[in-house]
Motif scaffolding. Structure first.
Motif, PDB file in Angstrom:
ATOM      1  N   THR A  47      -9.320  70.778 -16.838  1.00 38.75           N
ATOM      2  CA  THR A  47      -8.755  69.453 -16.794  1.00 38.75           C
ATOM      3  C   THR A  47      -7.222  69.585 -16.712  1.00 38.75           C
ATOM      4  O   THR A  47      -6.593  70.309 -17.735  1.00 38.75           O
ATOM      5  N   LYS A  82      -3.775  59.814 -18.110  1.00 35.40           N
ATOM      6  CA  LYS A  82      -4.544  60.533 -16.661  1.00 35.40           C
ATOM      7  C   LYS A  82      -4.712  61.695 -16.812  1.00 35.40           C
ATOM      8  O   LYS A  82      -4.015  62.504 -16.950  1.00 35.40           O
ATOM      9  N   LYS A  84      -7.095  64.989 -14.411  1.00 33.86           N
ATOM     10  CA  LYS A  84      -7.668  65.227 -12.802  1.00 33.86           C
ATOM     11  C   LYS A  84      -8.270  66.616 -12.993  1.00 33.86           C
ATOM     12  O   LYS A  84      -7.766  67.647 -13.830  1.00 33.86           O
ATOM     13  N   GLN A  90     -11.053  62.639  -7.577  1.00 30.96           N
ATOM     14  CA  GLN A  90     -10.081  61.604  -7.881  1.00 30.96           C
ATOM     15  C   GLN A  90      -9.581  61.868  -9.238  1.00 30.96           C
ATOM     16  O   GLN A  90     -10.249  62.261 -10.166  1.00 30.96           O
ATOM     17  N   ALA A  91      -8.297  61.410  -9.301  1.00 29.06           N
ATOM     18  CA  ALA A  91      -7.873  61.552 -10.566  1.00 29.06           C
ATOM     19  C   ALA A  91      -8.494  60.337 -11.542  1.00 29.06           C
ATOM     20  O   ALA A  91      -8.668  59.278 -10.975  1.00 29.06           O
ATOM     21  N   SER A  93      -7.191  57.733 -14.268  1.00 24.84           N
ATOM     22  CA  SER A  93      -5.977  57.117 -14.972  1.00 24.84           C
ATOM     23  C   SER A  93      -6.403  55.801 -15.610  1.00 24.84           C
ATOM     24  O   SER A  93      -7.383  55.344 -15.708  1.00 24.84           O
TER      25      SER A  93
END
Length: 219
Positions: A47, A82, A84, A90-91, A93
Motif C-alpha cells: 500500500t 488516501k 493506493k 483506483q486510489a 481517498s
C-alpha cells in the motif's frame, strides 16, 4: 505510559499511549509500531500512503523479556486517509473510520470514503488464526465505469450513469469466495459485442466466484 511490576515472580509490563501519524511521511512507523502481521501484513506492505492522518490509541501487556507473546490491542482512527495499491486499481481517498486490532484479529468498522470517484462503505474482519478467515463487505450507491478499469471482467464493461453495487468476500487467503451484486437499472451499458442494454430497464447482475490461492478468478 508504561508500568512494570512482578507477576508470579516475573517482570510484567503494561504500556499504553496515543500517537498521531502521517503514514505518507513515515510509513515504516505504521508497519513497525503495531502488530498488523499475519495475513494482513503483505497487503499493508503493498500500500502506498498518499495523504491523511491516523490517530492511534494502543495498549500492550506482557513479559518484556518475551515481547513476541505479549498481548497487543488498540484502535487506529482513520482521518481523510488516501492510499493506493502498488499493483494498480483506483486510489481510495477521504477514508474515515476505525481499524480495531487485538490478539483475536483485525476489524474495519464504519469505514467510508471514495474508490476513484465512487463513494463506498466498507467493513471487514480478519481473524488471527494460522489460516486466517477474511470477511469483507463493501457497497456503493454510485459506481462509475472508470473505476472498474483494473478489475478483471469489468474492465470491458462500458456503461453510462452510476450503478449500485454490493460486494462480499469470505474465506481464507488460499480459497477466497466472492459475491458481487450490481444494479444497472438506471444505466445503459455494453459488454464487448455480447451484451447491450438501454437505460431505465431493470437489470440486476450477480456474480459469484472464487480466487484459489490468490491466483486466477473463477466465475
Amino acid at each position: 505510559k508504561s508500568d512494570i511490576s512482578l507477576l508470579n515472580g516475573k517482570p510484567f509490563l503494561r504500556s499504553s499511549g496515543k500517537l498521531k501519524l502521517r503514514p505518507e511521511e513515515n510509513p515504516v512507523a505504521l508497519t513497525d509500531s503495531f502488530p498488523l502481521e499475519g495475513e494482513f501484513q503483505p497487503y499493508l506492505q503493498q500500500t502506498l500512503f498518499m495523504d491523511g492522518t491516523i490517530l492511534a490509541d494502543f495498549h500492550s501487556e506482557g513479559n518484556p523479556m518475551t515481547p513476541e507473546i505479549s498481548k497487543d490491542w488498540g484502535v487506529l482512527e482513520l482521518k481523510d486517509l488516501k492510499l493506493k495499491s502498488i499493483k494498480g486499481f483506483q486510489a481510495l481517498s477521504n477514508l474515515s473510520g476505525a481499524l480495531i486490532y487485538s490478539e483475536k484479529g483485525i476489524k474495519l468498522k464504519n469505514v467510508r470514503g471514495d474508490y476513484g470517484k465512487s463513494p463506498i462503505k466498507l467493513e471487514a474482519e480478519i481473524d488471527s488464526s494460522a489460516n486466517a478467515v477474511w470477511s469483507v463487505r463493501a457497497a456503493t450507491s454510485e459506481l462509475y465505469a472508470e473505476d472498474l478499469k483494473d478489475i478483471p471482467f469489468f474492465e470491458n464493461l462500458e456503461f453510462v450513469g452510476p450503478a449500485k453495487m454490493e460486494f462480499n468476500l469470505n474465506g481464507t487467503a488460499q480459497q477466497l469466495k466472492f459475491e458481487n451484486k450490481l444494479d444497472f437499472s438506471s444505466t445503459s451499458y455494453q459488454y464487448k459485442n455480447l451484451l447491450f442494454k438501454g437505460a431505465d430497464i431493470y437489470h440486476m447482475l450477480q456474480l459469484k466466484g472464487r480466487v484459489p490461492g490468490g491466483k486466477a478468478i473463477t466465475l
